[in-house]
Design a protein around this motif. Structure first.
Motif, PDB file in Angstrom:
ATOM      1  N   ASN A   2       6.171 -35.044  20.110  1.00 24.04           N
ATOM      2  CA  ASN A   2       7.003 -34.034  20.774  1.00 24.04           C
ATOM      3  C   ASN A   2       8.469 -34.414  20.729  1.00 24.04           C
ATOM      4  O   ASN A   2       9.328 -33.572  20.511  1.00 24.04           O
ATOM      5  CB  ASN A   2       6.561 -33.841  22.238  1.00 24.04           C
ATOM      6  CG  ASN A   2       5.268 -33.047  22.294  1.00 24.04           C
ATOM      7  OD1 ASN A   2       4.970 -32.305  21.349  1.00 24.04           O
ATOM      8  ND2 ASN A   2       4.519 -33.226  23.374  1.00 24.04           N
ATOM      9  N   GLU A   5       9.894 -33.861  17.245  1.00 25.98           N
ATOM     10  CA  GLU A   5      10.171 -32.443  16.991  1.00 25.98           C
ATOM     11  C   GLU A   5      11.432 -32.001  17.740  1.00 25.98           C
ATOM     12  O   GLU A   5      12.269 -31.272  17.214  1.00 25.98           O
ATOM     13  CB  GLU A   5       8.970 -31.598  17.424  1.00 25.98           C
ATOM     14  CG  GLU A   5       9.095 -30.137  17.007  1.00 25.98           C
ATOM     15  CD  GLU A   5       7.795 -29.379  17.190  1.00 25.98           C
ATOM     16  OE1 GLU A   5       6.854 -29.943  17.776  1.00 25.98           O
ATOM     17  OE2 GLU A   5       7.737 -28.226  16.741  1.00 25.98           O
ATOM     18  N   ASP A   9      14.727 -30.686  15.932  1.00 28.50           N
ATOM     19  CA  ASP A   9      15.258 -29.359  16.257  1.00 28.50           C
ATOM     20  C   ASP A   9      16.729 -29.454  16.673  1.00 28.50           C
ATOM     21  O   ASP A   9      17.537 -28.568  16.371  1.00 28.50           O
ATOM     22  CB  ASP A   9      14.429 -28.717  17.382  1.00 28.50           C
ATOM     23  CG  ASP A   9      13.049 -28.280  16.890  1.00 28.50           C
ATOM     24  OD1 ASP A   9      12.862 -28.225  15.653  1.00 28.50           O
ATOM     25  OD2 ASP A   9      12.168 -28.028  17.726  1.00 28.50           O
TER      26      ASP A   9
ATOM     27  N   SER B 169      13.300 -26.799   2.918  1.00 27.78           N
ATOM     28  CA  SER B 169      12.828 -26.295   4.209  1.00 27.78           C
ATOM     29  C   SER B 169      11.310 -26.452   4.288  1.00 27.78           C
ATOM     30  O   SER B 169      10.642 -26.690   3.275  1.00 27.78           O
ATOM     31  CB  SER B 169      13.199 -24.818   4.351  1.00 27.78           C
ATOM     32  OG  SER B 169      12.426 -24.055   3.438  1.00 27.78           O
ATOM     33  N   ASP B 170      10.785 -26.303   5.484  1.00 25.52           N
ATOM     34  CA  ASP B 170       9.334 -26.407   5.643  1.00 25.52           C
ATOM     35  C   ASP B 170       8.613 -25.307   4.882  1.00 25.52           C
ATOM     36  O   ASP B 170       7.503 -25.503   4.384  1.00 25.52           O
ATOM     37  CB  ASP B 170       8.971 -26.371   7.136  1.00 25.52           C
ATOM     38  CG  ASP B 170       9.284 -27.704   7.812  1.00 25.52           C
ATOM     39  OD1 ASP B 170       8.962 -28.747   7.214  1.00 25.52           O
ATOM     40  OD2 ASP B 170       9.880 -27.693   8.905  1.00 25.52           O
ATOM     41  N   LYS B 171       9.254 -24.149   4.799  1.00 18.21           N
ATOM     42  CA  LYS B 171       8.638 -23.050   4.045  1.00 18.21           C
ATOM     43  C   LYS B 171       8.526 -23.426   2.566  1.00 18.21           C
ATOM     44  O   LYS B 171       7.488 -23.212   1.921  1.00 18.21           O
ATOM     45  CB  LYS B 171       9.487 -21.785   4.210  1.00 18.21           C
ATOM     46  CG  LYS B 171       8.860 -20.535   3.634  1.00 18.21           C
ATOM     47  CD  LYS B 171       9.783 -19.347   3.857  1.00 18.21           C
ATOM     48  CE  LYS B 171       9.192 -18.103   3.185  1.00 18.21           C
ATOM     49  NZ  LYS B 171      10.108 -16.957   3.286  1.00 18.21           N
ATOM     50  N   THR B 181       1.355 -22.171   5.861  1.00 18.73           N
ATOM     51  CA  THR B 181       2.585 -21.723   6.540  1.00 18.73           C
ATOM     52  C   THR B 181       3.580 -22.870   6.685  1.00 18.73           C
ATOM     53  O   THR B 181       3.211 -24.046   6.571  1.00 18.73           O
ATOM     54  CB  THR B 181       2.271 -21.203   7.959  1.00 18.73           C
ATOM     55  OG1 THR B 181       1.745 -22.306   8.727  1.00 18.73           O
ATOM     56  CG2 THR B 181       1.253 -20.064   7.916  1.00 18.73           C
ATOM     57  N   ALA B 182       4.798 -22.483   7.018  1.00 15.79           N
ATOM     58  CA  ALA B 182       5.844 -23.476   7.250  1.00 15.79           C
ATOM     59  C   ALA B 182       5.523 -24.304   8.478  1.00 15.79           C
ATOM     60  O   ALA B 182       5.815 -25.505   8.532  1.00 15.79           O
ATOM     61  CB  ALA B 182       7.191 -22.771   7.417  1.00 15.79           C
ATOM     62  N   ALA B 183       4.902 -23.652   9.473  1.00 18.84           N
ATOM     63  CA  ALA B 183       4.577 -24.359  10.713  1.00 18.84           C
ATOM     64  C   ALA B 183       3.591 -25.492  10.436  1.00 18.84           C
ATOM     65  O   ALA B 183       3.724 -26.606  10.982  1.00 18.84           O
ATOM     66  CB  ALA B 183       3.994 -23.379  11.724  1.00 18.84           C
ATOM     67  N   VAL B 184       2.611 -25.207   9.592  1.00 22.27           N
ATOM     68  CA  VAL B 184       1.629 -26.244   9.239  1.00 22.27           C
ATOM     69  C   VAL B 184       2.324 -27.385   8.512  1.00 22.27           C
ATOM     70  O   VAL B 184       2.062 -28.568   8.773  1.00 22.27           O
ATOM     71  CB  VAL B 184       0.501 -25.650   8.360  1.00 22.27           C
ATOM     72  CG1 VAL B 184      -0.458 -26.755   7.906  1.00 22.27           C
ATOM     73  CG2 VAL B 184      -0.252 -24.574   9.111  1.00 22.27           C
ATOM     74  N   LYS B 186       5.422 -28.249   8.802  1.00 19.62           N
ATOM     75  CA  LYS B 186       6.279 -28.993   9.744  1.00 19.62           C
ATOM     76  C   LYS B 186       5.433 -29.949  10.588  1.00 19.62           C
ATOM     77  O   LYS B 186       5.799 -31.119  10.779  1.00 19.62           O
ATOM     78  CB  LYS B 186       7.024 -28.006  10.649  1.00 19.62           C
ATOM     79  CG  LYS B 186       7.973 -28.705  11.607  1.00 19.62           C
ATOM     80  CD  LYS B 186       8.754 -27.721  12.461  1.00 19.62           C
ATOM     81  CE  LYS B 186       9.722 -28.461  13.386  1.00 19.62           C
ATOM     82  NZ  LYS B 186      10.490 -27.541  14.223  1.00 19.62           N
ATOM     83  N   THR B 187       4.290 -29.457  11.102  1.00 21.44           N
ATOM     84  CA  THR B 187       3.418 -30.307  11.915  1.00 21.44           C
ATOM     85  C   THR B 187       2.940 -31.510  11.103  1.00 21.44           C
ATOM     86  O   THR B 187       2.980 -32.659  11.575  1.00 21.44           O
ATOM     87  CB  THR B 187       2.201 -29.489  12.392  1.00 21.44           C
ATOM     88  OG1 THR B 187       2.666 -28.345  13.113  1.00 21.44           O
ATOM     89  CG2 THR B 187       1.302 -30.317  13.307  1.00 21.44           C
TER      90      THR B 187
END
Lengths: 241, 202
Positions: A2, A5, A9, B169-171, B181-184, B186-187
């Motif tokens: 966390n 991130e 950000d 970028s993550d994308k 996805t970009a979210a995946v 990034k995680t």
């Protein structure tokens, strides 16, 4: 996780003044958080460095491949072509120089004398002073032959053949002035076949003193133009002079 | 061995222009490497020029040229290259500076040189006090160990972290690596970062 991130950000986004203040306070009050921030930045840096190192290595291989694949032989081939062209050019220059260079007039004269004026045909049946002179000449007794031909000519100046051989004997003896004198005189005579100018030119070529070449050139042109004896040889020599 | 064919195809098919290279680099897909290579090859003759002009050995000229190309790539990708001059002029100016550095023997170590680039960007957003604290902590970082751990972390993780550090970028990473996805992406990437941190601390 966390925190990473949150840190990311903050760096990648556009934090508001409140978010900046909150971030700063956490760094200053929370050592663990500050270490995470430092690690995040260091990690990014290490990754960026590694990406660039991998590029460098790729470029090195690319450079190696490119140099190994094409240029080595191409360069040597280029050089070979340049050297070959230079050689061809050099050979062409030398050949053209050899081909077009003026041939020594003395050399031409020597070649002619050696091939044409070393022996003359003798009339086997008759035996007079002329034949005696020719026999002396053919035997290489040039001084004797010169005296014999001069004697004949002094006794009878219509003996043009004796004057001709006297001039040739003098030429062979390298008594050029005497030879020239005989051939000049001969050339003025009105004969059916007069080699006077040709022999005069030959003598000048052989003597090869100042202006001799130029005079010989003029005489040879006259031989050709006037269709005198020796015309064929004169034409050949004029092309080479 | 690098396969030169795709690069040759790029360079020969269209007699590649500045615009082609810039767009290829900024597109950030799987072909960006080919455009980096194309940029490198297009002006590789600078190496020989640099060698003679600055009287440096081939290795130094190659090193200066490689660093110049990397700088140009970074500036193009990060939109720091304003396109006010041609790529050739821009690259040559940077290459010239790198060669002068080589001549003066003033070049710092590569790591230190690149540190300044990323660290300055990141730390400038913080207050001076926070910046000082973080800088002091960074100075304690064992970068050799960190790079070693980065090389040991696994190919996928390494690729994602390097691409992100390179400005992807993550994308874009999701597309290149194969996440939905970009979210995946990034995680997964942040997990890799966490993993790196644990490995580094061990």
């Amino acid at each position: 996780m966390n925190n990473l991130e949150y840190i990311e950000d903050y760096f990648k986004g556009t934090p508001t003044p409140d978010e900046k203040k909150s971030f700063d306070e956490r760094i200053q009050n929370d050592t663990s958080f500050a270490e995470e921030v430092a690690f995040y930045v260091s990690g990014q840096q290490a990754a960026a460095d590694m990406a660039n190192d991998e590029r460098r290595e790729r470029f090195r291989q690319l450079n190696f491949n490119q140099r190994a694949a094409q240029p080595a032989k191409v360069i040597s081939l280029r050089r070979a072509i340049i050297y070959a062209a230079a050689c061809v050019f050099l050979v062409a220059v030398v050949m053209s120089w050899l081909f077009f260079k003026p041939v020594s007039t003395e050399k031409l004269a020597n070649q002619y004398i050696d091939s044409q004026l070393t022996t003359f045909s003798v009339n086997m049946g008759a035996h007079d002073n002329m034949q005696e002179g020719l026999e002396q000449y053919n035997a290489g007794k040039l001084e004797e032959s010169l005296k014999t031909f001069e004697s004949i000519y002094k006794n009878d100046n219509t003996k043009d053949l004796a004057e001709r051989y006297a001039g040739i004997s003098a030429l062979r003896l390298q008594q050029y002035d005497k030879a020239i004198s005989y051939f000049e005189d001969l050339s003025t005579k009105s004969l059916y076949s007069n080699p006077g100018k040709f022999y005069l030119a030959l003598t000048l070529m052989k003597r090869n003193q100042a202006q001799d070449k130029e005079r010989a050139h003029i005489l040879l042109k006259e031989v050709v133009d006037q269709n005198l004896e020796g015309k064929d040889i004169a034409e050949q020599w004029l092309k080479k002079m | 061995m690098i396969n030169l064919e795709p690069i040759k195809a790029i360079m020969q098919s269209t007699s590649i222009t500045d615009t082609d290279i810039i767009e290829g680099l900024r597109r950030k897909d799987n072909r960006h490497v080919e455009y980096e290579n194309a940029l490198y090859l297009k002006f590789a003759y600078f190496i020989e020029e640099g060698r003679h002009k600055y009287s440096v050995n081939y290795e130094d000229a190659f090193s200066a040229y490689s660093d110049a190309v990397i700088t140009v790539i970074n500036n193009v990708v990060n939109a720091n290259f304003q396109e006010r001059s041609s790529l050739k002029t821009y690259l040559y100016q940077i290459f010239h500076n790198k060669c002068v550095d080589q001549v003066r023997k003033n070049t710092t170590k590569k790591n230190e040189m690149h540190h300044g680039f990323v660290l300055t960007d990141a730390l400038n957003t913080m207050s001076d006090t926070s910046k000082t604290i973080v800088q002091q902590l960074i100075e304690k970082t064992d970068f050799d160990l960190l790079r070693k751990r980065l090389s040991q972390i696994g190919e996928n993780c390494k690729q994602m972290l390097l691409l992100f550090a390179d400005g992807f970028s993550d994308k874009e990473i999701a597309t290149m690596v194969g996440f939905k996805t970009a979210a995946v992406a990034k995680t997964s990437r942040l997990r890799c970062m966490e993993k790196l941190r644990h490995m580094y601390k061990q």
